[in-house]
Structure formats: structure tokens, C-alpha cells
Design an enzyme around this catalytic site. Structure first.
Site, PDB file in Angstrom:
ATOM      1  N   HIS A 155      -3.300   3.901   8.862  1.00 49.64           N
ATOM      2  CA  HIS A 155      -2.122   3.170   9.320  1.00 49.64           C
ATOM      3  C   HIS A 155      -1.054   4.220   9.566  1.00 49.64           C
ATOM      4  CE1 HIS A 155      -2.941  -0.956   7.249  1.00 49.64           C
ATOM      5  NE2 HIS A 155      -3.831  -0.659   8.166  1.00 49.64           N
ATOM      6  N   GLU A 196       0.845  -1.190   0.000  1.00 50.18           N
ATOM      7  CA  GLU A 196       0.000   0.000   0.000  1.00 50.18           C
ATOM      8  C   GLU A 196       0.878   1.236   0.000  1.00 50.18           C
ATOM      9  OE1 GLU A 196      -2.246  -0.991   3.584  1.00 50.18           O
ATOM     10  OE2 GLU A 196      -1.070   0.406   4.731  1.00 50.18           O
TER      11      GLU A 196
END
Ligand SMILES: Nc1ncnc2c1ncn2[C@@H]1O[C@H](COP(=O)(O)OP(=O)(O)OP(=O)(O)O)[C@@H](O)[C@H]1O
Ligand SMILES: [Mg+2]
Lengths: 381, 289
Positions: free
Chosen positions: B248, B210
Site C-alpha cells: 500500500h 495497519e
């Protein structure tokens, strides 16, 4: 969590870093009074969570109290990078001979707090790094011992020739490291670190980002959060324990897990739509979280269709189904909704939804295509 | 074969009496993982579910059970200490599920664990599973099936999505590893890729990345230089706006390093086939086996 320059300066000062006086004004009159108190030329600085305030007209010199008032009035009317200025810092102007850059970040590669310093401060550090990497020096700090005096001196010698200034800068870097560690920061930055014509080393700007995971155990820092400086929808989401970021599109996305949320947004785009937001309801979601998420999404007038994408692991899909039913009973939806769920307690969830007039899909691609179609009024690309 | 966990895994659960710990301990036992003990300070001497002995410390648990692996569900303020305790007690694989561990704590944990020769997975990760052998963490067992594909990912639910699609298409797995999305984690992509390359039973590998950081770019170079097995990749976050946090701690785009476009380019330049959608992983794998 971002904090303002004036808050970062308070923290840096408490660790001994030399920083000129300064105080906050929320009105032009307060700015004028502060300028009077300090006497001489002052700098009026916009307090917003953004870099490059100077370039945006948010940092200006004022020669006298009257000028401070006028400048404060202009800056308080500014919007910098979508953030309205609500406070200014008024601080005595320093006489600047040189400007350097000093920053500490958590570096993922070395897995350590890492200093980055440059004698070419005052401008965008990314630009210096990209165009003149030789003007940038990095040093990863061993967390067991902290920044050693000889290491700080090495960095100091990279900035200055005069050993007095080197020593002063080295001391500031050790103080900055102490502030960084004590605050649980992920970034602490002084840009510019200046020298005055008489050789004094001073910090004129301060930036700090605190690791959100520290806030529970550091209430003093948590209290520094300025919710008025953040987007209202993002504040509401955080208070409901959700992660929300508003985007430009019209497909409202509610997903569990950040990676799946991003992949869902990407898939919306792939099928010719535009996501209206990023929204992660997190791992162990309860029905209330889903209610809060729907409230945030439906209050955005640009949303033309709502897409749920839930992969139940820890998240129980029946919790999500119950949340959807509760929320829509309270305030019926004005836009179509597409629900995809699979995983833990899927059968129960589907039953709950169907009993309440919803249909549930199990395939992610089907659901995304359907949502795009409903939002745009045409077949998915 | 498989990587990191298999039928020889003897697991203890740190935080076994907590809400998450007890729920997942049961799930792991049901899956067939050899759970030999639990640790909750103050509850030593009791039994979990009437069968699994609980200890006050990891050292006691290791001494009594010869555990070689631990999984940590303790709350964030105590998670760093739990990892260090496990490493000091001689555990060789430490899987930290806890989300929200302060990064500053991890700067101290990382060298501590390394010096004691242990492998840390996580924190803020879903753990790992070698289907049919052992499951350590929270990956739902029923979405996996034994087979010959290795999978490594930074994400949780996105991993489930891809594994689920693979399993539906009849592509089983040797091991699925979630390394977690925090800025400092114990095991990275390259560690897992190297292990999959060395594992006899793994024929091809899936890597799911990601936005944020440069781990995917480094992994791509590793694939080109060190791997002979085919690798298929997916990157999440193409529509993510630059410089904004995506939940995150690690998923922050810093400067030019870390965009999805950059990572996809790095994958393609180094011979990794890139899936445009999660489902495309299946087609790309089938074309390569
Ligand atoms: N107290 C001061 N006295 C004199 N000049 C100052 C003072 N504070 C700031 N300046 C000048 O204004 C410039 C911009 O100020 P500052 O760095 O605080 O704003 P900025 O826009 O936040 O910069 P950044 O790009 O780091 O975000 C400085 O580089 C310095 O030249
Ligand atoms: Mg600055």
C-alpha cells in the site's frame, strides 16, 4: 521507485537547480579519468538506494586522479545496507561554508506536498526533528497555486540571513517544487544545500522517490529504474505483478491483499513461527500469478513450509487452486504446503485441490498453526 | 440505521461497461442496491443488462436519475477526473475503488471534492456495505449480516476476514466501511467513527488499522475524547520490517511514527480494546455487549 543520486541530479538540473558537474564510473579507471577531466579535488560517491552513505564510508574526497582511482576501488567493493555498490558518482569538491536541509514530501495529514527545511543540514533529518524541532520548518503547498514566491522567501529566511542567499534558496525551492510535481515524486530532497565561502548556494546531494503509480504515464522516469540495485527476488515479483519482500523466517506466505498478508505474517509469529516473506498476489489474480509466486517462494532455501491464505472476493479461489496444481505439476514441491481458502468459488477450488491430492482448510488460525508446526517440527505455541 | 449508504442510496456506476465495473455492477444489483444508471463516455443511450441506462456524462446521469451516490471503476489514469466530474455534478457520496491512482492527482482532487461538499471514499478501497440495505463497491455481500456493529478498516481482504469471523459468530453489522490504504484518501477513520457514534443503531465499533502514518493514533485520541460506544481494534503489520514498503502506498513506516507497536499502544492508552489475532475481535466484542 527509488532513483539514484546522479539521476535525481539530472532531473533537478533540468529544472535549473545549481549542482556541480558530475559523472558515473563503474570501474576505478573510469573514476580516475573523470577526476583528471575535472581537475583538482573530487568527491567519489557510492550510488545505492540508501541514505546515510556518508556515514557508511560511501562518500570520500580524493585530492588527485590516482587517489580517486584508489578510493573508487574501495567504494565499489562496499556493501551499504545490504546493497552492493556498482556505480560511483565523481564530482568536483565544493568549498563548504554552511549545510542546510531542504525536502518535499507528500504529507498525509495536510494531504499536500509539504516542504521541510532546516539550517542544520548534512545530518539525519529525523534526528534534527526529534531533538531540535525548532530548527525545522514545515510548509504545506496549496496544489492549486503551487509554491508562491513569498512562501519560498519565508523558507529562505529560515535558512539564511543574507538576502542574496535567501533569494537563491527561494529560487531553488521553487525549482525543486516544479521537479517534484513534474516527476510525480513522493519525496525530493537536497541534503546538503550548501553555501560556499563566496556566498554561492549549491545542491550537493539529491534524492528522489517516484510514486510507482506515475510510472505508466512517465516512461522517461520508468526507464531510470536500476534493477541491478534491487534484490533479484523483488525484481522478479514486480515483473509478475506481485509485491514481495524477503524476511528472515522459514514459513513462506502467499496471500491476497496487503493487510491480510501482514495479518497472516503476524499470526505466524503469534503461533511461534517466523514468516519468510511478505507476498501479496493482489486482487484479480490469475493462475499464472500463483505459479510465479510459488516459483519465488520455493527458490528460497530457508523456506520449510508454504502457507497459502486466500480470501476470495475479486480473487477467485478456483484460479488460485488451478495455479497451485499447474505449478506443482511442473516442479513438485520439496516442502509441505498448507492451503487455506475461502470465498468466491470455494467449492470448485476445494474440488480441484482434492482431485489433485491436496487438502484445503477454511479457517485462518488452523492453517497458520499447521504451517508453523510443519516448518518448526513442533506443535504450535 | 447505518452510515453513508442505506435503502435511499441511488447509485450510478462510472466505468459500468469495463471488466471490473460490469462484474461488480451485477453483483451490487443482485445484492439489492438501487443501481439507477451507469456512465461510459461514448456509450450514452445504451442499456446495461437490458435495464440500466448508460449515460455519457455524470451530469446527464444525475439529471435523468436523481442519483446521489457513485462508484468508480475507471482505470487509474482517468480516475481523478472521474472523481472531480462526479463532485461537480452534485453527487454527495463518491466511492473510488480504482487502485493505482497517482498521489499527485489526489492532492488536486481532495480540495476540489471538499469545496463541492461531497464525501469521497477511497481511492484504492473496497467500498462499503450496509448489510441488507445497500452495497457499494466490492465487499462480498454474503460474508455480512445485518446487526448493530460498525466496522471501519484501511484494508480490503483483512476486512473480509474480520467481518466473516464476526458473521460466523452471530455479530451482525450496521455498516462496514473500507477507507483504503493510499496516502491521500477522502474519508478517514475519524469521519467514520464520528458517524458511527451518531448512528442510533450502532452499539459498538471495530477499527482495523495497519502500519504507516499516524491516522490510527489520531483516531485513538478521537475515541477517547468523543466516543461513548465501545471500540475494539486490530493492527496489522507487527512483523513488518521498518522502512519497507508493504504494497500500500500508505503503509510506509516513516521514522518512529507508524509502527504497529506504537499504534497498539495508542489504542490501549485511549481505551480501545486491542485484538491480538483477527478472531479475538469476536471475543472482545462479545465481552462489551
Ligand atoms: N561535492 C561535494 N563537495 C564537498 N563535500 C561534499 C560534496 N558532496 C558531499 N559532500 C560532503 O559529504 C557529506 C555527505 O554527502 P551526501 O549528503 O551526498 O551523502 P549521504 O550520506 O547521502 O547523506 P544522507 O545522510 O543525506 O544520505 C555532505 O554532507 C558534505 O559534507
Ligand atoms: Mg545527503
Amino acid at each position: 521507485m527509488n532513483i539514484h543520486e546522479y539521476q535525481a541530479k539530472e532531473i533537478f538540473r533540468s529544472h535549473g537547480i545549481p549542482i556541480p558537474d558530475g559523472d558515473i564510473a563503474t570501474t576505478p579507471a573510469e573514476a580516475e579519468a573523470l577526476a583528471k577531466k575535472y581537475g583538482g579535488t573530487v568527491v567519489v560517491k557510492a550510488q545505492v538506494h540508501a541514505g546515510g552513505r556518508g556515514k557508511a564510508g560511501g562518500v570520500k574526497l580524493a585530492k588527485n586522479p590516482k587517489e580517486a582511482r584508489e578510493i573508487a576501488e574501495k567504494i565499489l567493493a562496499l556493501t551499504i545496507k545490504d546493497l552492493p555498490v556498482q556505480k560511483v558518482l565523481v564530482t568536483p569538491a565544493a568549498d563548504i561554508a554552511t549545510e542546510a536541509y531542504v525536502g518535499v514530501i507528500i504529507d498525509r495529514a495536510s494531504k499536500r506536498a509539504t516542504f521541510m527545511v532546516s539550517p542544520a543540514g548534512g545530518i539525519d533529518i529525523e534526528e534534527v526533528a526529534a531533538k531540535t524541532p525548532e530548527k525545522l520548518r514545515k510548509l504545506a503547498v496549496d496544489p492549486r497555486y503551487g509554491l508562491q514566491p513569498y512562501e519560498a522567501m519565508e523558507l529562505g529566511f529560515f535558512l539564511y540571513d543574507d538576502v542574496k542567499q535567501v533569494r537563491a534558496a527561494a529560487k531553488i525551492m521553487q525549482q525543486l517544487y516544479a521537479a517534484f510535481v513534474a516527476s510525480g515524486a513522493s519525496l525530493a530532497e537536497i541534503n546538503p544545500l550548501v553555501t560556499t565561502p563566496d556566498g554561492t548556494v549549491l545542491a550537493l546531494d539529491a534524492k528522489m522517490v517516484v510514486d510507482d503509480n506515475e510510472l505508466d504515464r512517465k516512461p522517461d522516469l520508468a526507464a531510470m529504474r536500476d534493477e541491478s540495485a534491487e534484490a533479484p527476488s523483488e525484481v522478479e515479483a514486480r515483473n509478475a505483478n506481485l509485491t514481495f519482500i524477503k524476511l528472515e523466517g522459514n514459513v513462506g506466505c502467499i496471500v491476497n491483499g496487503a493487510g491480510l498478508a501482514m495479518a497472516t505474517m503476524d499470526l505466524v509469529k503469534y503461533y511461534g513461527g517466523e514468516p519468510a516473506n511478505f507476498l501479496d498476489i493482489g486482487g484479480s489474480s490469475n493462475p499464472e500469478k500463483v505459479v510465479a509466486a510459488l516459483k519465488i517462494i520455493t527458490s528460497d532455501p530457508s523456506v520449510k513450509a508454504i502457507l497459502f491464505n486466500i480470501f476470495g472476493g475479486i480473487t477467485r479461489t478456483d484460479d488460485v487452486a488451478n495455479g497451485i496444481v499447474t505449478a506443482t505439476k511442473k516442479s513438485p514441491l520439496k516442502v509441505p504446503i498448507v492451503i487455506r481458502l475461502t470465498g468466491t468459488n470455494e467449492e470448485i477450488a476445494v474440488k480441484i485441490l482434492e482431485e489433485n491430492g491436496f487438502t484445503a482448510l477454511t479457517d485462518m488460525d488452523d492453517a497458520v498453526q499447521r504451517a508453523v508446526q510443519l516448518a518448526t517440527g513442533k506443535e504450535a505455541a | 440505521m447505518s452510515i453513508f449508504v442505506d435503502s435511499g442510496t441511488r447509485l450510478i456506476v462510472q466505468g459500468i461497461t469495463g471488466r471490473d465495473g460490469s462484474f461488480h455492477a451485477k453483483q451490487m444489483m443482485e445484492y439489492g442496491t438501487t443501481v439507477v444508471g451507469g456512465v461510459t463516455p461514448g456509450k450514452g443511450g445504451q442499456k446495461f443488462e437490458g435495464t440500466v441506462p448508460i449515460f455519457n456524462t455524470v451530469a446527464e446521469a444525475v439529471k435523468a436519475t436523481s442519483a446521489n451516490t457513485t462508484v468508480i471503476y475507471v482505470p487509474p489514469p482517468f480516475a481523478a477526473d472521474a472523481m472531480m466530474e462526479a463532485a461537480d455534478a452534485g453527487i454527495s457520496l463518491i466511492v473510488a475503488i480504482t487502485e493505482g491512482v497517482p498521489v499527485m492527482d489526489m492532492t488536486r482532487v481532495y480540495p476540489f471534492v471538499r469545496e463541492r461538499g461531497a464525501r469521497l471514499l477511497g481511492p484504492n478501497c473496497p467500498g462499503l456495505i450496509s448489510p441488507g440495505k445497500s452495497k457499494v463497491g466490492i465487499i462480498p455481500g454474503r460474508i455480512c449480516t445485518p446487526g448493530s456493529i460498525g466496522l471501519v478498516s484501511r484494508s480490503g481482504t483483512l476486512t473480509y476476514e474480520v467481518v466473516y469471523q464476526m458473521t460466523r459468530a452471530g455479530l451482525g453489522q450496521t455498516t462496514c466501511v473500507g477507507i483504503g490504504g493510499d496516502p491521500i484518501n477522502g474519508t478517514n477513520f475519524i469521519d467514520c467513527l464520528a458517524a458511527f457514534q451518531a448512528d442510533e443503531d450502532t452499539t459498538s465499533v471495530v477499527i482495523i488499522g495497519e502500519i504507516g502514518g499516524t491516522d490510527e493514533q489520531e483516531a485513538a485520541r478521537f475515541v477517547k475524547e468523543n466516543m461513548t460506544k465501545p471500540v475494539v481494534g486490530f493492527i496489522a503489520g507487527q512483523t513488518a520490517p521498518p522502512g519497507r514498503r508493504m504494497g500500500h502506498a500508505g503503509a510506509i513506516i516513516s521514522g518512529s511514527a507508524g509502527t504497529a507497536a506504537e499504534k497498539i499502544q495508542a489504542f490501549e492508552d485511549n481505551g480501545i480494546a486491542v485484538a491480538k489475532r483477527p478472531i479475538d475481535v469476536v471475543g472482545l466484542l462479545k465481552a462489551r455487549t
